[in-house]
Design a protein around this motif. Structure first.
Motif, PDB file in Angstrom:
ATOM      1  N   ILE A   1       0.860  -1.183   0.000  1.00 51.73           N
ATOM      2  CA  ILE A   1       0.000   0.000   0.000  1.00 51.73           C
ATOM      3  C   ILE A   1       0.896   1.233   0.000  1.00 51.73           C
ATOM      4  O   ILE A   1       1.813   1.337   0.817  1.00 51.73           O
ATOM      5  CB  ILE A   1      -0.908   0.026   1.248  1.00 51.73           C
ATOM      6  CG1 ILE A   1      -1.745  -1.252   1.327  1.00 51.73           C
ATOM      7  CG2 ILE A   1      -1.792   1.268   1.249  1.00 51.73           C
ATOM      8  CD1 ILE A   1      -2.457  -1.440   2.659  1.00 51.73           C
ATOM      9  N   THR A   2       0.630   2.150  -0.933  1.00 60.68           N
ATOM     10  CA  THR A   2       1.316   3.445  -0.943  1.00 60.68           C
ATOM     11  C   THR A   2       0.267   4.514  -0.654  1.00 60.68           C
ATOM     12  O   THR A   2      -0.870   4.190  -0.329  1.00 60.68           O
ATOM     13  CB  THR A   2       1.993   3.714  -2.307  1.00 60.68           C
ATOM     14  OG1 THR A   2       0.978   3.917  -3.297  1.00 60.68           O
ATOM     15  CG2 THR A   2       2.913   2.562  -2.716  1.00 60.68           C
ATOM     16  N   GLU A   3       0.623   5.774  -0.832  1.00 66.34           N
ATOM     17  CA  GLU A   3      -0.346   6.863  -0.599  1.00 66.34           C
ATOM     18  C   GLU A   3      -1.540   6.787  -1.545  1.00 66.34           C
ATOM     19  O   GLU A   3      -2.626   7.235  -1.207  1.00 66.34           O
ATOM     20  CB  GLU A   3       0.331   8.226  -0.757  1.00 66.34           C
ATOM     21  CG  GLU A   3       1.129   8.648   0.430  1.00 66.34           C
ATOM     22  CD  GLU A   3       1.575  10.101   0.319  1.00 66.34           C
ATOM     23  OE1 GLU A   3       1.449  10.725  -0.757  1.00 66.34           O
ATOM     24  OE2 GLU A   3       2.047  10.612   1.346  1.00 66.34           O
ATOM     25  N   THR A   4      -1.320   6.227  -2.744  1.00 65.32           N
ATOM     26  CA  THR A   4      -2.396   6.246  -3.738  1.00 65.32           C
ATOM     27  C   THR A   4      -2.691   4.894  -4.377  1.00 65.32           C
ATOM     28  O   THR A   4      -3.607   4.806  -5.200  1.00 65.32           O
ATOM     29  CB  THR A   4      -2.078   7.256  -4.865  1.00 65.32           C
ATOM     30  OG1 THR A   4      -0.845   6.878  -5.477  1.00 65.32           O
ATOM     31  CG2 THR A   4      -2.000   8.679  -4.338  1.00 65.32           C
ATOM     32  N   THR A   5      -1.933   3.840  -4.047  1.00 58.75           N
ATOM     33  CA  THR A   5      -2.160   2.544  -4.697  1.00 58.75           C
ATOM     34  C   THR A   5      -2.152   1.377  -3.712  1.00 58.75           C
ATOM     35  O   THR A   5      -1.538   1.438  -2.648  1.00 58.75           O
ATOM     36  CB  THR A   5      -1.092   2.237  -5.774  1.00 58.75           C
ATOM     37  OG1 THR A   5       0.176   2.104  -5.148  1.00 58.75           O
ATOM     38  CG2 THR A   5      -1.054   3.291  -6.850  1.00 58.75           C
ATOM     39  N   VAL A   6      -2.843   0.317  -4.112  1.00 54.28           N
ATOM     40  CA  VAL A   6      -2.760  -0.996  -3.480  1.00 54.28           C
ATOM     41  C   VAL A   6      -2.410  -1.933  -4.623  1.00 54.28           C
ATOM     42  O   VAL A   6      -3.116  -1.952  -5.641  1.00 54.28           O
ATOM     43  CB  VAL A   6      -4.110  -1.428  -2.863  1.00 54.28           C
ATOM     44  CG1 VAL A   6      -3.994  -2.808  -2.245  1.00 54.28           C
ATOM     45  CG2 VAL A   6      -4.599  -0.426  -1.863  1.00 54.28           C
ATOM     46  N   SER A   7      -1.307  -2.679  -4.503  1.00 50.64           N
ATOM     47  CA  SER A   7      -0.895  -3.527  -5.617  1.00 50.64           C
ATOM     48  C   SER A   7      -0.244  -4.813  -5.126  1.00 50.64           C
ATOM     49  O   SER A   7       0.168  -4.911  -3.971  1.00 50.64           O
ATOM     50  CB  SER A   7       0.064  -2.767  -6.535  1.00 50.64           C
ATOM     51  OG  SER A   7       1.218  -2.364  -5.822  1.00 50.64           O
ATOM     52  N   HIS A   8      -0.168  -5.786  -6.049  1.00 52.58           N
ATOM     53  CA  HIS A   8       0.480  -7.056  -5.724  1.00 52.58           C
ATOM     54  C   HIS A   8       1.961  -6.805  -5.446  1.00 52.58           C
ATOM     55  O   HIS A   8       2.539  -5.839  -5.950  1.00 52.58           O
ATOM     56  CB  HIS A   8       0.307  -8.043  -6.886  1.00 52.58           C
ATOM     57  CG  HIS A   8       1.166  -7.737  -8.069  1.00 52.58           C
ATOM     58  ND1 HIS A   8       0.903  -6.683  -8.923  1.00 52.58           N
ATOM     59  CD2 HIS A   8       2.307  -8.321  -8.508  1.00 52.58           C
ATOM     60  CE1 HIS A   8       1.831  -6.646  -9.846  1.00 52.58           C
ATOM     61  NE2 HIS A   8       2.706  -7.626  -9.622  1.00 52.58           N
ATOM     62  N   ARG A   9       2.556  -7.672  -4.655  1.00 48.75           N
ATOM     63  CA  ARG A   9       3.987  -7.598  -4.399  1.00 48.75           C
ATOM     64  C   ARG A   9       4.641  -8.712  -5.224  1.00 48.75           C
ATOM     65  O   ARG A   9       4.376  -9.884  -5.018  1.00 48.75           O
ATOM     66  CB  ARG A   9       4.278  -7.753  -2.905  1.00 48.75           C
ATOM     67  CG  ARG A   9       5.735  -7.496  -2.574  1.00 48.75           C
ATOM     68  CD  ARG A   9       5.953  -7.401  -1.087  1.00 48.75           C
ATOM     69  NE  ARG A   9       5.604  -6.038  -0.656  1.00 48.75           N
ATOM     70  CZ  ARG A   9       5.178  -5.738   0.554  1.00 48.75           C
ATOM     71  NH1 ARG A   9       5.016  -6.668   1.460  1.00 48.75           N
ATOM     72  NH2 ARG A   9       4.905  -4.496   0.886  1.00 48.75           N
ATOM     73  N   GLU A  10       5.462  -8.298  -6.157  1.00 53.20           N
ATOM     74  CA  GLU A  10       6.139  -9.225  -7.073  1.00 53.20           C
ATOM     75  C   GLU A  10       6.871 -10.317  -6.292  1.00 53.20           C
ATOM     76  O   GLU A  10       7.596 -10.031  -5.348  1.00 53.20           O
ATOM     77  CB  GLU A  10       7.131  -8.441  -7.942  1.00 53.20           C
ATOM     78  CG  GLU A  10       7.600  -9.170  -9.179  1.00 53.20           C
ATOM     79  CD  GLU A  10       6.526  -9.265 -10.241  1.00 53.20           C
ATOM     80  OE1 GLU A  10       6.398 -10.349 -10.823  1.00 53.20           O
ATOM     81  OE2 GLU A  10       5.824  -8.280 -10.465  1.00 53.20           O
ATOM     82  N   GLY A  11       6.627 -11.576  -6.685  1.00 49.15           N
ATOM     83  CA  GLY A  11       7.294 -12.707  -6.059  1.00 49.15           C
ATOM     84  C   GLY A  11       6.662 -13.190  -4.767  1.00 49.15           C
ATOM     85  O   GLY A  11       7.006 -14.253  -4.263  1.00 49.15           O
ATOM     86  N   LYS A  12       5.737 -12.421  -4.207  1.00 43.42           N
ATOM     87  CA  LYS A  12       5.080 -12.797  -2.944  1.00 43.42           C
ATOM     88  C   LYS A  12       3.595 -13.077  -3.120  1.00 43.42           C
ATOM     89  O   LYS A  12       3.011 -13.865  -2.396  1.00 43.42           O
ATOM     90  CB  LYS A  12       5.244 -11.690  -1.894  1.00 43.42           C
ATOM     91  CG  LYS A  12       6.662 -11.349  -1.557  1.00 43.42           C
ATOM     92  CD  LYS A  12       7.269 -12.406  -0.681  1.00 43.42           C
ATOM     93  CE  LYS A  12       8.661 -11.968  -0.234  1.00 43.42           C
ATOM     94  NZ  LYS A  12       9.278 -12.933   0.646  1.00 43.42           N
ATOM     95  N   PHE A  13       2.966 -12.404  -4.089  1.00 43.27           N
ATOM     96  CA  PHE A  13       1.534 -12.552  -4.346  1.00 43.27           C
ATOM     97  C   PHE A  13       1.244 -13.961  -4.839  1.00 43.27           C
ATOM     98  O   PHE A  13       1.917 -14.466  -5.741  1.00 43.27           O
ATOM     99  CB  PHE A  13       1.089 -11.499  -5.369  1.00 43.27           C
ATOM    100  CG  PHE A  13      -0.336 -11.600  -5.809  1.00 43.27           C
ATOM    101  CD1 PHE A  13      -1.371 -11.595  -4.890  1.00 43.27           C
ATOM    102  CD2 PHE A  13      -0.647 -11.684  -7.160  1.00 43.27           C
ATOM    103  CE1 PHE A  13      -2.698 -11.668  -5.307  1.00 43.27           C
ATOM    104  CE2 PHE A  13      -1.959 -11.756  -7.589  1.00 43.27           C
ATOM    105  CZ  PHE A  13      -2.982 -11.757  -6.653  1.00 43.27           C
TER     106      PHE A  13
END
Length: 193
Positions: free
Chosen positions: A163-175
């Motif tokens: 999670i950043t200030e403006t995004t929620v995204s998959h984490r490469e290699g962990k998702f």
């Protein structure tokens, strides 16, 4: 011949099952151990609903999540705020998903939810990102299974997404390639005045 009991007086204006004075008392909040679990399950949804109570009408839109390995995006705006869901998925056939966005009555919160109403997605997600514009993320969560048909939300492990200030995204290699729901509540710039 036996005496008959007088017929109960029926008020035709009241629907069946709501005739007694104790009707509202039977509608009290759940209690006990199972009631606490119910409240724990309902609280996140209730908070999101409060955030979505909108000065402008909240917007719900259906869209297809399409497999095939190509990157696709779906976006919705409400006033000064936008939510965009970008993904790539494999396997299966199209799935119907929904996006709901809303702005709180006091204009301090913007909410965005993306989910599969049927619960668990059977697609293999190779990537995902939900991005908000016009607000900064205060709380976000991603789920491998969305609550439906008596099933509960199952959150992704914290290491699977970022999670950043403006995004929620998959984490490469962990998702682990499973996604069924994303929820974001973001603070609007009006909160910083």
């Amino acid at each position: 011949m036996a005496a008959r009991a007088p017929a109960a007086r029926v008020d035709p204006a009241r629907p069946p099952g709501r005739r007694g004075q104790g009707f509202l008392s039977k509608m009290a909040a759940p209690s006990g151990r199972s009631g606490r679990r119910l409240w724990a399950a309902l609280l996140p949804a209730a908070l999101l609903c409060l955030a979505a109570r909108a000065a402008e009408e909240p917007s719900t839109a259906e869209f297809d999540v399409r497999p095939g390995g190509e990157v696709h995006s779906f976006s919705r705006s409400l006033g000064d705020y936008t939510c965009t869901f970008t993904y790539s998925a494999q396997g299966g056939t199209n799935e119907q998903w929904q996006m709901n966005i809303g702005v709180s009555e006091d204009n301090l919160l913007f909410s965005c939810s993306v989910w599969r109403p049927q619960g668990k997605s059977y697609l293999f997600f190779t990537q995902f990102k939900a991005e908000v514009k016009g607000a900064k993320i205060e709380h976000a969560m991603a789920y491998s299974q969305a609550a439906a048909g008596g099933q509960s939300d199952i959150p992704l492990k914290q290491e699977e997404f970022e999670i950043t200030e403006t995004t929620v995204s998959h984490r490469e290699g962990k998702f682990r390639f499973e996604l069924s729901k994303l929820m974001i509540v973001a603070k609007t710039p009006r909160d910083e005045l």
